[in-house]
Write a protein that holds these residues in place. Structure first.
Motif, PDB file in Angstrom:
ATOM      1  N   VAL A 197      54.403   2.551  11.285  1.00  0.00           N
ATOM      2  CA  VAL A 197      54.939   3.114  10.040  1.00  0.00           C
ATOM      3  C   VAL A 197      56.274   2.453   9.755  1.00  0.00           C
ATOM      4  O   VAL A 197      57.207   2.555  10.569  1.00  0.00           O
ATOM      5  CB  VAL A 197      55.085   4.648  10.158  1.00  0.00           C
ATOM      6  N   VAL A 198      56.345   1.750   8.635  1.00  0.00           N
ATOM      7  CA  VAL A 198      57.566   1.008   8.308  1.00  0.00           C
ATOM      8  C   VAL A 198      58.071   1.432   6.932  1.00  0.00           C
ATOM      9  O   VAL A 198      57.365   2.077   6.160  1.00  0.00           O
ATOM     10  CB  VAL A 198      57.340  -0.531   8.320  1.00  0.00           C
ATOM     11  N   GLY A 199      59.298   1.036   6.648  1.00  0.00           N
ATOM     12  CA  GLY A 199      59.899   1.339   5.351  1.00  0.00           C
ATOM     13  C   GLY A 199      61.389   1.155   5.471  1.00  0.00           C
ATOM     14  O   GLY A 199      61.933   1.153   6.580  1.00  0.00           O
ATOM     15  N   GLY A 200      62.050   1.027   4.341  1.00  0.00           N
ATOM     16  CA  GLY A 200      63.499   0.844   4.351  1.00  0.00           C
ATOM     17  C   GLY A 200      64.193   2.047   4.974  1.00  0.00           C
ATOM     18  O   GLY A 200      63.574   3.109   5.160  1.00  0.00           O
ATOM     19  N   SER A 201      65.460   1.869   5.293  1.00  0.00           N
ATOM     20  CA  SER A 201      66.238   2.942   5.894  1.00  0.00           C
ATOM     21  C   SER A 201      66.307   4.124   4.919  1.00  0.00           C
ATOM     22  O   SER A 201      66.540   3.923   3.724  1.00  0.00           O
ATOM     23  CB  SER A 201      67.638   2.397   6.187  1.00  0.00           C
TER      24      SER A 201
ATOM     25  N   ALA B  26      51.391   1.379   7.786  1.00  0.00           N
ATOM     26  CA  ALA B  26      51.621   2.162   6.563  1.00  0.00           C
ATOM     27  C   ALA B  26      53.053   1.890   6.118  1.00  0.00           C
ATOM     28  O   ALA B  26      53.979   1.983   6.923  1.00  0.00           O
ATOM     29  CB  ALA B  26      51.421   3.653   6.842  1.00  0.00           C
ATOM     30  N   VAL B  27      53.218   1.559   4.853  1.00  0.00           N
ATOM     31  CA  VAL B  27      54.554   1.264   4.325  1.00  0.00           C
ATOM     32  C   VAL B  27      55.014   2.432   3.455  1.00  0.00           C
ATOM     33  O   VAL B  27      54.334   2.799   2.490  1.00  0.00           O
ATOM     34  CB  VAL B  27      54.541  -0.024   3.469  1.00  0.00           C
ATOM     35  N   LEU B  28      56.157   3.017   3.817  1.00  0.00           N
ATOM     36  CA  LEU B  28      56.729   4.105   3.029  1.00  0.00           C
ATOM     37  C   LEU B  28      57.719   3.540   2.028  1.00  0.00           C
ATOM     38  O   LEU B  28      58.598   2.748   2.397  1.00  0.00           O
ATOM     39  CB  LEU B  28      57.472   5.092   3.940  1.00  0.00           C
TER      40      LEU B  28
ATOM     41  N   GLY C 262      59.050   7.598  -1.653  1.00  0.00           N
ATOM     42  CA  GLY C 262      58.589   8.943  -1.305  1.00  0.00           C
ATOM     43  C   GLY C 262      57.122   9.052  -0.941  1.00  0.00           C
ATOM     44  O   GLY C 262      56.618  10.145  -0.678  1.00  0.00           O
ATOM     45  N   ARG C 263      56.412   7.922  -0.926  1.00  0.00           N
ATOM     46  CA  ARG C 263      54.983   8.011  -0.595  1.00  0.00           C
ATOM     47  C   ARG C 263      54.568   6.804   0.253  1.00  0.00           C
ATOM     48  O   ARG C 263      55.392   5.919   0.513  1.00  0.00           O
ATOM     49  CB  ARG C 263      54.148   8.082  -1.870  1.00  0.00           C
ATOM     50  N   VAL C 264      53.293   6.786   0.643  1.00  0.00           N
ATOM     51  CA  VAL C 264      52.767   5.616   1.344  1.00  0.00           C
ATOM     52  C   VAL C 264      52.342   4.610   0.282  1.00  0.00           C
ATOM     53  O   VAL C 264      51.379   4.828  -0.447  1.00  0.00           O
ATOM     54  CB  VAL C 264      51.584   5.992   2.264  1.00  0.00           C
TER      55      VAL C 264
END
Ligand SMILES: Nc1ncnc2c1ncn2[C@@H]1O[C@H](COP(=O)(O)OP(=O)(O)OP(=O)(O)O)[C@@H](O)[C@H]1O
Length: 261
Positions: free
Chosen positions: A35-39, A213-215, A218-220
């Motif tokens: 699960v990845v995504g910006g800070s 999964a990229v967040l 506010g969502r995937v």
């Protein structure tokens, strides 16, 4: 492949800050999901929601088909015990030895006697790749990599079906991080675990994740196998996977990888 966790319509909000809105996610049996995504995109909040430590404003979380949020506290806690969690800083009790940290859930939740808990803790310590002598040490006497392994041993204490990991390789040197990746892969294969792993570590994503999964927003934004995610037309995904570090991580991987179970 069946989903062991199904998240539908999830909304998390703190004051006026909406962290998740209509978030949907499936965690599939036996997979390692990165699960990845910006800070600040809400990866840790999502993990905390999945294990019942954060109550969302809306939506449902189904664990093994059961609606976690609708259950009364007793059954909810029993269900949550099928999850093993490794928090970002390890979250071991500093006043207890490694062995005592692992014995605690075995005594409290599994009702084991102290001697039985100690014997089982020794097995978990070995499973996490630590020397037996680490059991008698306090967390402050361990290296960063050993703390992660001790926290992993504790997460495995109650034989969970799902492991949830918050940045397991953060702060580790590249060799220790790669060894930890391989340990996770071995444990997944040997114990039939399903793994939800929040990470910023591109090498880890390339080396061991089955899906990503990229967040964002506010969502995937997208979930799928690496190639599918990398091909998504989104500026953050492009910068993340095709920036200098992303390209280096992709170039460092062997061409064959253990296939998904
Ligand atoms: N208990 C809380 N009360 C208020 N705000 C919170 C709470 N928990 C998280 N937040 C906020 O929710 C947002 C998402 O936090 P979260 O820790 O999930 O981000 P993250 O994606 O894991 O970030 P990072 O990659 O930097 O660890 C942040 O803006 C954070 O300040």
């Amino acid at each position: 492949m069946s989903a062991v966790i199904e998240v539908r319509g999830l909304r998390n909000q703190f004051g006026r800050q909406v962290v998740h809105e209509a978030l949907e996610l499936n965690l599939l049996q036996g997979e390692i999901l990165g699960v990845v995504g910006g800070s600040g995109t809400g990866k840790s909040v999502l993990l905390r929601t999945l294990v019942g430590l954060n109550r969302p404003q809306a939506g449902s979380v189904r664990l093994f088909g059961q609606d976690l949020l609708a259950l009364p506290s007793g059954p909810r806690q029993a269900l949550a015990r099928r999850l093993g969690v490794l928090f970002q800083q390890g979250a071991l009790f500093s006043s207890l030895t490694v062995s005592e940290n692992i014995e605690l859930p075995l005594i409290e939740h599994a009702g084991l006697s102290r001697p039985d808990a100690r014997r089982l803790a020794a097995l978990k310590i070995a499973l996490a790749g630590l020397p037996a002598a680490a059991g008698a040490k306090y967390p402050s006497q361990l290296s960063g990599g050993m703390v992660k392994r001790a926290a992993l041993a504790r997460a495995l204490a109650l034989d969970p079906a799902i492991l949830l990991l918050d940045e397991p390789t953060a702060g580790l040197d590249p060799i220790s991080a790669a060894a930890f990746d391989q340990l996770l892969l071995t444990l997944r294969d040997a114990l039939g675990l399903t793994v939800f792993m929040v990470t910023h570590d591109l090498d880890t994503l390339h080396a061991i994740s089955d899906r990503i999964a990229v967040l964002a927003g506010g969502r995937v934004l997208v979930s799928g196998q690496l190639a599918e995610v990398v091909a998504t037309d989104d500026p953050w995904i492009r910068d993340y996977f095709q920036g200098p570090r992303g390209r280096a991580a992709a170039g460092a991987q062997p061409s064959t990888r253990t296939p998904q179970p």
